[in-house]
Design an enzyme around this catalytic site. Structure first.
Site, mmCIF file in Angstrom:
data_model
loop_
_atom_site.group_PDB
_atom_site.id
_atom_site.type_symbol
_atom_site.label_atom_id
_atom_site.label_comp_id
_atom_site.label_asym_id
_atom_site.label_seq_id
_atom_site.Cartn_x
_atom_site.Cartn_y
_atom_site.Cartn_z
ATOM 1 N N GLU A 99 0.805 -1.223 0.000
ATOM 2 C CA GLU A 99 0.000 0.000 0.000
ATOM 3 C C GLU A 99 0.834 1.267 0.000
ATOM 4 O O GLU A 99 0.369 2.334 -0.391
ATOM 5 C CB GLU A 99 -0.980 0.018 1.183
ATOM 6 C CG GLU A 99 -0.323 0.007 2.551
ATOM 7 C CD GLU A 99 -0.231 -1.394 3.112
ATOM 8 O OE1 GLU A 99 -0.384 -1.553 4.313
ATOM 9 O OE2 GLU A 99 -0.016 -2.324 2.328
ATOM 10 N N ASP A 141 17.667 17.266 -31.520
ATOM 11 C CA ASP A 141 17.787 18.245 -32.588
ATOM 12 C C ASP A 141 19.217 18.766 -32.585
ATOM 13 O O ASP A 141 19.981 18.531 -31.647
ATOM 14 C CB ASP A 141 16.785 19.381 -32.352
ATOM 15 C CG ASP A 141 16.741 20.363 -33.509
ATOM 16 O OD1 ASP A 141 17.074 19.968 -34.630
ATOM 17 O OD2 ASP A 141 16.387 21.530 -33.277
ATOM 18 N N ASP A 155 13.899 22.029 -29.357
ATOM 19 C CA ASP A 155 13.426 23.332 -28.893
ATOM 20 C C ASP A 155 12.611 24.080 -29.929
ATOM 21 O O ASP A 155 12.212 25.215 -29.702
ATOM 22 C CB ASP A 155 14.615 24.197 -28.464
ATOM 23 C CG ASP A 155 15.583 24.472 -29.610
ATOM 24 O OD1 ASP A 155 15.375 23.927 -30.717
ATOM 25 O OD2 ASP A 155 16.562 25.219 -29.397
ATOM 26 N N ASP A 159 9.909 20.313 -33.758
ATOM 27 C CA ASP A 159 10.214 19.194 -32.866
ATOM 28 C C ASP A 159 8.996 18.703 -32.093
ATOM 29 O O ASP A 159 9.051 17.643 -31.460
ATOM 30 C CB ASP A 159 11.297 19.599 -31.857
ATOM 31 C CG ASP A 159 12.611 19.934 -32.540
ATOM 32 O OD1 ASP A 159 12.967 19.239 -33.499
ATOM 33 O OD2 ASP A 159 13.275 20.902 -32.112
ATOM 34 N N ASN A 217 4.537 -13.629 4.338
ATOM 35 C CA ASN A 217 3.706 -13.560 5.544
ATOM 36 C C ASN A 217 2.269 -13.962 5.256
ATOM 37 O O ASN A 217 1.637 -14.696 6.031
ATOM 38 C CB ASN A 217 3.735 -12.146 6.120
ATOM 39 C CG ASN A 217 4.950 -11.929 7.009
ATOM 40 O OD1 ASN A 217 5.640 -12.875 7.362
ATOM 41 N ND2 ASN A 217 5.201 -10.679 7.357
ATOM 42 N N ASN A 240 1.449 -4.709 9.237
ATOM 43 C CA ASN A 240 1.667 -4.106 7.919
ATOM 44 C C ASN A 240 2.035 -2.632 8.043
ATOM 45 O O ASN A 240 2.914 -2.132 7.339
ATOM 46 C CB ASN A 240 0.396 -4.264 7.078
ATOM 47 C CG ASN A 240 0.710 -4.480 5.612
ATOM 48 O OD1 ASN A 240 1.635 -5.210 5.289
ATOM 49 N ND2 ASN A 240 -0.055 -3.858 4.743
ATOM 50 N N ASP A 289 5.538 -0.964 6.930
ATOM 51 C CA ASP A 289 5.566 0.123 5.939
ATOM 52 C C ASP A 289 6.307 1.337 6.483
ATOM 53 O O ASP A 289 7.050 2.000 5.752
ATOM 54 C CB ASP A 289 4.138 0.506 5.530
ATOM 55 C CG ASP A 289 3.525 -0.528 4.596
ATOM 56 O OD1 ASP A 289 4.281 -1.216 3.902
ATOM 57 O OD2 ASP A 289 2.282 -0.640 4.571
#
Length: 867
Positions: free
Chosen positions: A305, A347, A608, A612, A676, A701, A705
């Protein structure tokens, strides 16, 4: 409302056609002004205000449709629809609905923080990028109701008569009707850095770069003045065609695709395991509500998560580090994509070169170095030049050339004759100096200077001189010729008749030189596994020369006309062996990028100019620079405030460092979570009691984390940034498939010890396994965070601090008053000793197995077309 279909019809001024002639098959610059006027329903004397208003309604404003920016809620919804987010959202809602409000709240808060961080960071980046946009033009001068007036550029319409002067930005595509020493810089459109002379007259060439009678929107007027008939505005212009690429739906980036694929794998695994456990427990007659809560806890336990949050924080930190290096990151995922890049297309003008014309050589008629031609040309430039880029280069090379001379007469540069002259008084007495295109100047010369002598020059001498011009062109140099003659008689205004009996003095050769850092940066990128290719609108001869100077393969240059004759399949084969491409149209640059992507390359594009934009939008990672056109900046994913390939090389390294830390979390989560939850699934079926309560699973958990929040700040070994990196799902699954069951094996050893040796009660079992689970999960971080030995590649202080703090909290919890809140029982000393021995044995086993599991596969190296 602007119509987007319909033929260009010849209509009256009161009823203009649905489309300007730009929609016709033949390019407008190949057609006569009268024919264009007939189709536009106008005359060469301009429009009336009422007619112009009607045309504005029919054709629409002279601007490009801006891509609609997604709002905050759309950005949040897009992130919520990712598989990992949907799993967490569903688990949180089920938890709340079944009474586990605390657990559900924890899940929702984690998800909300992750999505919020990602949305806020990307919003900041987009606003910073928007602040860098540059307008193409603000005002334009058009003839209305018999006189010229200034109008907003958006109100220019097809059929207008436009006047453009030095310094103006051309607001529309137009056909030149009159001109006076007019030149325009079209580097943003064609890649050509030199000013282009524009004059009326027929042109048969179909390439825009050869349209000497056409003005293109976005070009910058350099010298003189021109009057032109507007034939296309807004999206119908060359500029607009390039900008329209931004309105197309863009494909997901490599990082987004890989993250989505990883989410789907986790979702399938989670759904399968949860349904299996729930079904078995219900069949065995276990309580349905308890089984449902346990299944939800398993779903949360299996889901990494914090991955969205770790990803966002890591990418955000990378964005801040890149901002310190003068790079604005518009799209966070682009940081990873830059690290995954295997081919960089760039370029030429302004990226590999400085876009500043410099005097490269001054040669006598025999081709030997001689400062006299450049010195005389500098005198002419100082006294009567057009102040264009070539004159500026001459003045820079000889800043004192005009100080000892004074102007006595002048014929301004004539773009029809392609030459100009001055009469100067100075150390050599009155002297007429002529400079211009070699073909034009040589045709007027009767003699040439050879050392200190002057000798006749016939046709053979002219051919030899033109041969030198071709040789210079092959070296990527543009040349002008210089001639002179002593003036006899009193001064008078110069005319064509005075340019006779001239002595050929020699050539001045000019270059747009590569940046001093270009070759070193290209070599650095090559060492990092990134192959560079030049995609330019400039002359193939010039591109070949530049490719050789910066260390790329220059033997073959593929030109736009050649690409036009190739099928997509043939182009896919050719691009792998070619490093330099010249005279490319905007859509051809995008074709080359697609051809590289077809073979699996992760392609970046650095540009640029307006030309392009399609390639920037097509590339996996688009890079532009500060000072680039607004269209190029809008198409890019990153904007470099310093136009230098060294900055790109720094960004590649940063992208790989960022991804390496993200991959650490994925590997840790894949091994610990899967192991686990596999153990819990087996125990929940085999044991008469739940091996861990749902609240304990969520706590486990959460603490795990929290132990990993320092990963975005971890050190990264040089070996992890040496090659392009992409998600290798097979490697991730292999890691989880080995490390997960290995973790479960030691969990089963723990179960057997607790039940058979200590005859532990349900509360004692849950407490002991919680401690073993936390110790093995957190301490193994120090083992699997590196492919090397843990004691040789030490973690950062952030990783060590967050991991050990979470472990200390987990170990202290059962001994604290809060332990009873979660159903824990204070464990006996023998059980703690046994858990310690199992943990140490587990860590040793992981270290022994790790070299085989994490062996490098360098998947990206096999995805390097053109290397």
């Amino acid at each position: 409302m602007r119509k987007t279909a319909g033929p260009a019809l010849a209509q009256s001024a009161s009823s203009p056609p649905d489309l300007p002639p730009a929609a016709a098959t033949a390019p407008f610059w190949t057609r006569e002004p009268e024919a264009l006027c007939a189709e536009l329903g106008c005359g060469l004397d301009g429009l009336g205000s009422v007619d112009a208003g009607r045309r504005l309604e029919r054709f629409g404003p002279n601007s490009d449709a801006r891509k609609r920016a997604s709002g905050v809620w759309q950005a949040v919804l897009r992130r919520l629809l990712e598989p990992l987010a949907l799993i967490l959202l569903a688990a949180g809602l089920v938890s709340v609905l079944t009474g586990e409000v605390v657990g559900g709240a924890i899940i929702v808060v984690i998800l909300g923080l992750s999505i919020g961080l990602d949305t806020v960071q990307e919003g900041h980046a987009k606003r910073a990028a928007e602040a860098l946009r540059h307008a193409v033009a603000l005002k334009a001068e058009v003839r209305r109701d018999g006189g010229f007036l200034t109008v907003p550029v958006e109100q220019v319409v097809p059929g207008d008569i436009l006047r453009v002067r030095a310094g103006d930005i051309v607001p529309a595509d137009a056909l030149v009707i009159e001109s006076d020493a007019f030149t325009a810089t079209e580097a943003a459109l064609t890649g050509e850095p030199y000013p282009v002379g524009k004059r009326p007259g027929p042109v048969t060439a179909t390439e825009p770069a050869e349209a000497a009678n056409a003005l293109f929107r976005g070009a910058v007027a350099q010298t003189g003045e021109a009057t032109a008939l507007v034939v296309a505005t807004g999206p119908a212009t060359m500029f607009g065609a390039a900008a329209s690429a931004l309105a197309e739906v863009q494909a997901s980036s490599p990082f987004q695709r890989d993250l989505h694929a990883f989410g789907l794998i986790v979702a399938r695994l989670t759904l399968g395991l949860v349904l299996a456990v729930l079904a078995v427990r219900v069949v065995l007659g276990r309580p349905v509500v308890d089984s449902l809560l346990f299944a939800v806890a398993l779903a949360v336990g299996l889901t990494p998560e914090l991955l969205p949050m770790v990803t966002t924080v890591t990418l955000s930190r990378g964005a801040m580090r890149m901002a310190a290096r003068k790079v604005i990151v518009k799209r966070l995922a682009a940081i990873h994509d830059l690290g995954a890049m295997t081919v960089l297309c760039t370029d030429k003008t302004g990226t590999l070169t400085s876009a500043e014309i410099a005097l490269a050589r001054s040669l006598d008629p025999a081709g030997r170095p001689d400062e006299r031609p450049a010195r005389l040309a500098a005198v002419a430039a100082a006294l009567g030049g057009d102040r264009g880029s070539l004159d500026a280069a001459l003045a820079h090379a000889h800043p004192d050339a005009g100080r000892v001379w004074e102007l006595a007469g002048q014929r301004a540069f004539d773009y029809g004759r392609r030459s100009g002259s001055v009469l100067a008084r100075g150390p050599e007495g009155p002297l007429l100096i002529l400079k211009g295109a070699p073909e034009a100047v040589l045709a007027l010369c009767q003699a040439r200077r050879a050392g200190g002598r002057i000798e006749p020059m016939g046709p053979r001498g002219r051919d030899e001189a033109l041969g030198q011009v071709r040789t210079l062109a092959e070296d990527g140099l543009r040349s002008i010729a210089v001639a002179s003659r002593p003036w006899v008689g009193s001064p008078h205004p110069l005319g064509v008749a005075d340019e006779i009996d001239l002595v050929f003095e020699g050539f001045c050769a000019f270059a747009d030189p590569p940046k001093p850092t270009a070759d070193a940066a290209i070599a650095r990128l090559a060492r990092a596994g990134v192959h560079v290719k030049i995609l330019s609108g400039d002359d193939p001869v010039v591109v070949r020369r530049l490719a050789g100077l910066v260390g790329l393969r220059a033997g073959t240059v593929l030109s736009g006309p050649e690409i036009a004759g190739l099928s997509d399949a043939a182009l896919t084969v050719r691009v792998r062996k070619v490093d330099a491409f010249g005279r490319l149209a905007p859509d051809q640059k995008a074709r080359v990028v697609r051809a590289l992507q077809a073979k699996g390359a992760v392609v970046g594009f650095l540009g640029d100019g307006i030309n392009d934009a399609p390639a920037l939008a097509q590339a996996d990672i688009g890079l532009s620079v500060d000072g680039a056109t607004g269209v190029a900046q809008a198409a890019a994913d990153m904007i470099l405030l310093a136009s230098d390939l060294e900055v790109v090389a720094d960004g590649v390294e940063e992208g790989r460092r960022t991804f390496a830390n993200i991959l650490k979390y994925v590997r840790m989560g894949a091994s610990s979570n899967f192991g686990n939850m596999l153990s819990m699934a087996v125990a929940s079926v085999a044991l008469p009691f739940l091996p861990m309560l749902p609240t304990q699973i969520l706590l486990n958990n959460l603490l795990y984390d929290l132990s990993e929040v320092g990963i975005p700040f971890d050190r990264v070994a040089p070996s992890a940034t040496a090659r392009p990196q992409v998600w290798d799902m097979a490697a991730v699954l292999r890691f989880a498939g080995v490390m997960g069951p290995l973790s479960s094996l030691f969990d089963l050893l723990t179960f057997g010890t607790l039940l058979l040796v200590f005859d532990a009660s349900a509360e004692a079992f849950r407490t002991a396994w919680f401690l073993e689970s936390m110790a093995t999960q957190i301490l193994v971080i120090f083992v699997i965070r590196t492919n090397g030995r843990p004691w040789e590649d030490r973690p950062s202080a952030a990783v060590a601090g967050s991991s050990l703090a979470a472990l200390a909290a987990a170990l202290a919890l059962p001994f604290s008053p809060a332990g009873s809140w979660f159903g824990f029982q204070t464990p006996a000393l023998p059980i703690l000793v046994a858990i310690g021995l199992i943990t140490v044995t587990y860590l040793a086993a992981v270290e022994a197995v790790k070299p085989w599991v994490v062996r490098p596969r360098h998947r990206a190296q096999g995805r390097r077309p053109g290397a």
